[in-house]
Design a protein around this motif. Sequence first.
Motif, PDB file in Angstrom:
ATOM      1  N   TYR A 230       0.720  -1.237  -0.013  1.00  0.00           N
ATOM      2  CA  TYR A 230      -0.013   0.150  -0.091  1.00  0.00           C
ATOM      3  C   TYR A 230       0.984   1.210   0.085  1.00  0.00           C
ATOM      4  O   TYR A 230       0.605   2.126  -0.564  1.00  0.00           O
ATOM      5  N   ILE A 231       1.910   1.226   0.984  1.00  0.00           N
ATOM      6  CA  ILE A 231       2.912   2.247   0.907  1.00  0.00           C
ATOM      7  C   ILE A 231       3.624   2.711  -0.601  1.00  0.00           C
ATOM      8  O   ILE A 231       3.527   3.767  -0.932  1.00  0.00           O
ATOM      9  N   PHE A 246       8.783   3.836   6.514  1.00  0.00           N
ATOM     10  CA  PHE A 246       8.092   2.668   7.212  1.00  0.00           C
ATOM     11  C   PHE A 246       9.216   1.773   7.985  1.00  0.00           C
ATOM     12  O   PHE A 246      10.019   1.273   7.273  1.00  0.00           O
ATOM     13  N   ASN A 247       9.261   1.745   9.257  1.00  0.00           N
ATOM     14  CA  ASN A 247      10.353   1.154  10.028  1.00  0.00           C
ATOM     15  C   ASN A 247       9.478   0.028  10.654  1.00  0.00           C
ATOM     16  O   ASN A 247       8.545   0.065  11.211  1.00  0.00           O
ATOM     17  N   HIS A 248      10.020  -1.151  10.452  1.00  0.00           N
ATOM     18  CA  HIS A 248       9.527  -2.539  11.139  1.00  0.00           C
ATOM     19  C   HIS A 248      10.438  -3.507  11.576  1.00  0.00           C
ATOM     20  O   HIS A 248      11.407  -3.437  10.951  1.00  0.00           O
ATOM     21  N   LYS A 249      10.129  -4.155  12.484  1.00  0.00           N
ATOM     22  CA  LYS A 249      10.772  -5.365  12.951  1.00  0.00           C
ATOM     23  C   LYS A 249       9.879  -6.228  13.757  1.00  0.00           C
ATOM     24  O   LYS A 249       8.830  -6.011  14.470  1.00  0.00           O
ATOM     25  N   LEU A 250      10.104  -7.531  13.264  1.00  0.00           N
ATOM     26  CA  LEU A 250       9.020  -8.597  13.383  1.00  0.00           C
ATOM     27  C   LEU A 250       9.518  -9.598  14.702  1.00  0.00           C
ATOM     28  O   LEU A 250      11.154  -9.606  14.768  1.00  0.00           O
ATOM     29  N   ALA A 251       8.800 -10.219  15.446  1.00  0.00           N
ATOM     30  CA  ALA A 251       9.165 -11.222  16.504  1.00  0.00           C
ATOM     31  C   ALA A 251       9.717 -12.201  15.751  1.00  0.00           C
ATOM     32  O   ALA A 251       9.397 -12.578  14.885  1.00  0.00           O
ATOM     33  N   LEU A 287       6.531  -2.590  15.313  1.00  0.00           N
ATOM     34  CA  LEU A 287       7.467  -3.411  16.089  1.00  0.00           C
ATOM     35  C   LEU A 287       6.634  -4.514  16.908  1.00  0.00           C
ATOM     36  O   LEU A 287       5.753  -4.175  17.368  1.00  0.00           O
ATOM     37  N   ASP A 288       7.254  -5.753  16.769  1.00  0.00           N
ATOM     38  CA  ASP A 288       6.455  -6.701  17.212  1.00  0.00           C
ATOM     39  C   ASP A 288       7.406  -7.659  18.025  1.00  0.00           C
ATOM     40  O   ASP A 288       8.566  -8.117  17.485  1.00  0.00           O
ATOM     41  N   ASP A 289       7.043  -8.038  19.260  1.00  0.00           N
ATOM     42  CA  ASP A 289       8.002  -9.105  20.013  1.00  0.00           C
ATOM     43  C   ASP A 289       6.956 -10.151  20.582  1.00  0.00           C
ATOM     44  O   ASP A 289       5.751 -10.116  20.244  1.00  0.00           O
ATOM     45  N   ARG A 290       7.520 -11.090  21.429  1.00  0.00           N
ATOM     46  CA  ARG A 290       6.758 -12.051  21.905  1.00  0.00           C
ATOM     47  C   ARG A 290       5.548 -11.515  22.932  1.00  0.00           C
ATOM     48  O   ARG A 290       4.414 -12.246  22.926  1.00  0.00           O
ATOM     49  N   PHE A 295       2.126  -0.151  16.910  1.00  0.00           N
ATOM     50  CA  PHE A 295       2.105   0.228  15.848  1.00  0.00           C
ATOM     51  C   PHE A 295       1.722   1.764  15.966  1.00  0.00           C
ATOM     52  O   PHE A 295       0.910   2.278  16.594  1.00  0.00           O
ATOM     53  N   GLY A 296       2.690   2.614  15.089  1.00  0.00           N
ATOM     54  CA  GLY A 296       2.456   3.775  15.425  1.00  0.00           C
ATOM     55  C   GLY A 296       2.497   4.510  14.009  1.00  0.00           C
ATOM     56  O   GLY A 296       3.295   4.080  12.951  1.00  0.00           O
ATOM     57  N   VAL A 297       1.743   5.417  13.705  1.00  0.00           N
ATOM     58  CA  VAL A 297       1.642   6.246  12.453  1.00  0.00           C
ATOM     59  C   VAL A 297       1.713   7.727  12.999  1.00  0.00           C
ATOM     60  O   VAL A 297       0.875   8.329  13.899  1.00  0.00           O
TER      61      VAL A 297
END
Length: 352
Positions: A230-231, A246-251, A287-290, A295-297
């Motif tokens: 979408y972005i 768009f900054n992202h980090k998954l668990a 940002l996702d962790d355990r 989520f921020g906009v």
Amino acid sequence: MPNKIFRFKPILLHVIFWACFMALPYWMRPSPNSTDPQALQRYNSWTLFFIAFAFSNIPFFYLNTEILIPKILKKKGIVLYLILLSIAIPGMIWVYYELQEFIIISDHVKGRGGGGGFRRGPFMGTIFQLLFIIAIGVSYRFLSDNLKEKEIQKEEENERLKSELSFLRSQISPHFMFNVLNSIVSLSRRRPEMVESVVIKLSELMRYMIYETTDAKVAISKEMVYLENYIELQKIRFGNDIEITFNHKLADVPNSIEPMLLIPFVENAFKHGVGMVMNPIIEITLLDDREKLYFGVRNKVSSQISEKKDDSSGIGLTNVKRRLELLYPNEHQLKITEEGEYYHIELEIQHI
């Protein structure tokens, strides 16, 4: 197997209750104070009689709980209910004395030629036992009906919430398509050569919407890819006119989320963070962790008089707020702030 056990649990409880009730005369009987064989026989006959009478209370109990209470007391009133009870109780007293006649008198008078000293069981004790069975039956029936009513209300509430959720999810696609088609119309006027690539990107988004969002939840990684597409579509539309990050980090574990839950925040940023905004900036963080998802906009807003919003403005945010209330009532925190020239949305969802 667990469902079958749960289904037969009430029956099992009834069997256990009546087994204990019928065994009660045996457990509570006093020890015989004589070694005379006839006295012991009489003692055992009385024990058998009380067990048999306890057994005869079973049909009386269910007559009261399954017919008299639901069909007479609750529908016809207490007067008719008491009249029918006044008929049933003498019937049970007759059963009581007939059992004595059959088990005790026939055993000791007829069978052994003499029943000296035999006395019929106490009348008031019989009445007390029947009233006890009636009280237990009334309590059981009203408690059972109350629990069933609450269960039905809960099921109806769940169905209502499911219907509302289904409706809210069905609103996402039309609202999304409305915004994207507006973008394509705008792009066709300014940069028609880019329309084809935008349509291709749109087809990828629609493929996700049609085939991936039918489940209750999707992997956060898939939702992240959807946001990226979408972005990218918006970058094609606006080019260098807007600064997008768009900054992202998954668990390291495969967490999941309700599909199409994050996109309304991003849509809102593009809808109201451009246009009359000088040097527009949109910053998106995932940002996702355990333990939780963040989520921020953050986007700039115009310091001038706000543009007149169309009638569909706000549908996305209102929709997603309601979905959050239904899906994560105690597991989410949504914070919306507007400070200076920036509008900031922060969402946290606890993983459970």
